[in-house]
Design a protein around this motif. Structure first.
Motif: not given
Length: 311
Positions: A35, A193, A199, A191, A206, A203
């Motif tokens: 993420a 977001t 997340a 991803l 991150v 995730a």
């Protein structure tokens, strides 16, 4: 060591005199969810556009599924799927027709295209609405169809740019389930977001992007531990026990109105055991305890700064 599904080194992108990405390094392991978080204008979508070969970087290098994004863009495109912030579906077609069109674009034969379409309609719970015009679909249905269309080509790496933006909580949870299922099947998901809960929920790792730079990276738990504010809340039966606990620990903030003592701590098993051992040694009985740790909202606000941006 296995080759990362996505690897970027020193990525840089400017628009005029505005630096959007500034020496960004990223590494995403195969079969994981990565993420990328950041405020509006941080450079998240620009990073996705570079990695998916939609635009070129001004500096640095990147590879996706083993293909250099600048030297081998066709190889990258053959291995990826991209779902943007807004559904790329045709409102004048039915859901089934949208999927059959994608099957044609991927050069699937007639029989294979119909088989793949039927499989995706079933997988994304769109069978009942398959022959309805997409203009009649809800937001959640449109997002599911959009993702289904992206999967027609069976991508190894999937870029999801704000995939649940504007969805209600039920539709968002449905998308989360679908994303987890994809990763369980071996797909790598990148991803972006602005939903911190998303997340945290999905995730494996991150990265936080701010003003074009990665300011932190790690697992959600690792990032939370970087932010102060974690504490253990102890509750006692009476004021005498509360006072005895405060003296035994030599730290914390007592609240006589609620008979609680708030003690700084990360909530780890070792620190909790040590804390309770100290209270036990002082013959103080704890009625109950709860652990409060920072969440990704706290990480986001601690690591990013608000500033107007153009992209």
């Amino acid at each position: 060591m296995t080759t990362p599904a996505i690897a970027a080194s020193g990525l840089r992108k400017t628009f005029g005199d505005h630096v959007v990405l500034d020496d960004v390094d990223l590494a995403v392991a195969e079969g994981t969810i990565f993420a990328l978080l950041g405020p509006n204008g941080a450079g998240k979508t620009t990073a996705v556009r570079i990695l998916s070969t939609l635009i070129r970087a001004d500096g640095g290098s990147a590879a996706v599924a083993g293909h250099d994004v600048a030297a081998e863009p066709d190889g990258v495109r053959a291995a990826i799927g991209v779902t943007g912030q807004f559904s790329a579906v045709d409102n004048l077609l039915t859901g089934e027709e949208n999927l059959l069109l994608m099957a044609d674009l991927h050069h699937l034969g007639r029989a294979d295209g119909r088989r793949k379409t039927a499989e995706l309609l079933e997988r994304f719970d769109l069978v009942d609405s398959a022959r309805k015009l997409v203009s009649t679909y809800s937001g959640g249905m449109r997002r599911r169809l959009d993702l289904a269309m992206t999967l027609t080509g069976q991508p190894r790496v999937l870029f999801l740019d704000e995939p649940t933006a504007g969805l209600d909580p039920r539709s968002r949870h449905t998308m989360w389930r679908i994303i987890r299922d994809l990763v369980a099947g071996g797909v790598t998901v990148f991803l972006t977001t602005q939903y911190l809960e998303e997340a945290d929920e999905l995730a494996d790792r991150v990265a936080v992007l701010d003003h074009g730079r990665v300011v932190a990276e790690g697992t959600p738990e690792e990032l939370k531990r970087r932010v102060p504010g974690g504490h253990v809340r102890l509750q006692f039966a009476d004021v005498a026990d509360l006072g005895a606990a405060a003296r035994a620990l030599g730290e914390g903030t007592p609240d006589e109105s609620t008979l609680t003592l708030q003690v700084p701590g990360d909530g780890g098993i070792g620190s909790l055991r040590a804390l309770l051992d100290r209270l036990d040694g002082a013959a103080v009985e704890v009625g109950s305890l709860s652990v409060h740790t920072p969440d990704l909202d706290d990480v986001f606000f601690a690591l990013t700064t608000r500033k107007d941006a153009v992209r």
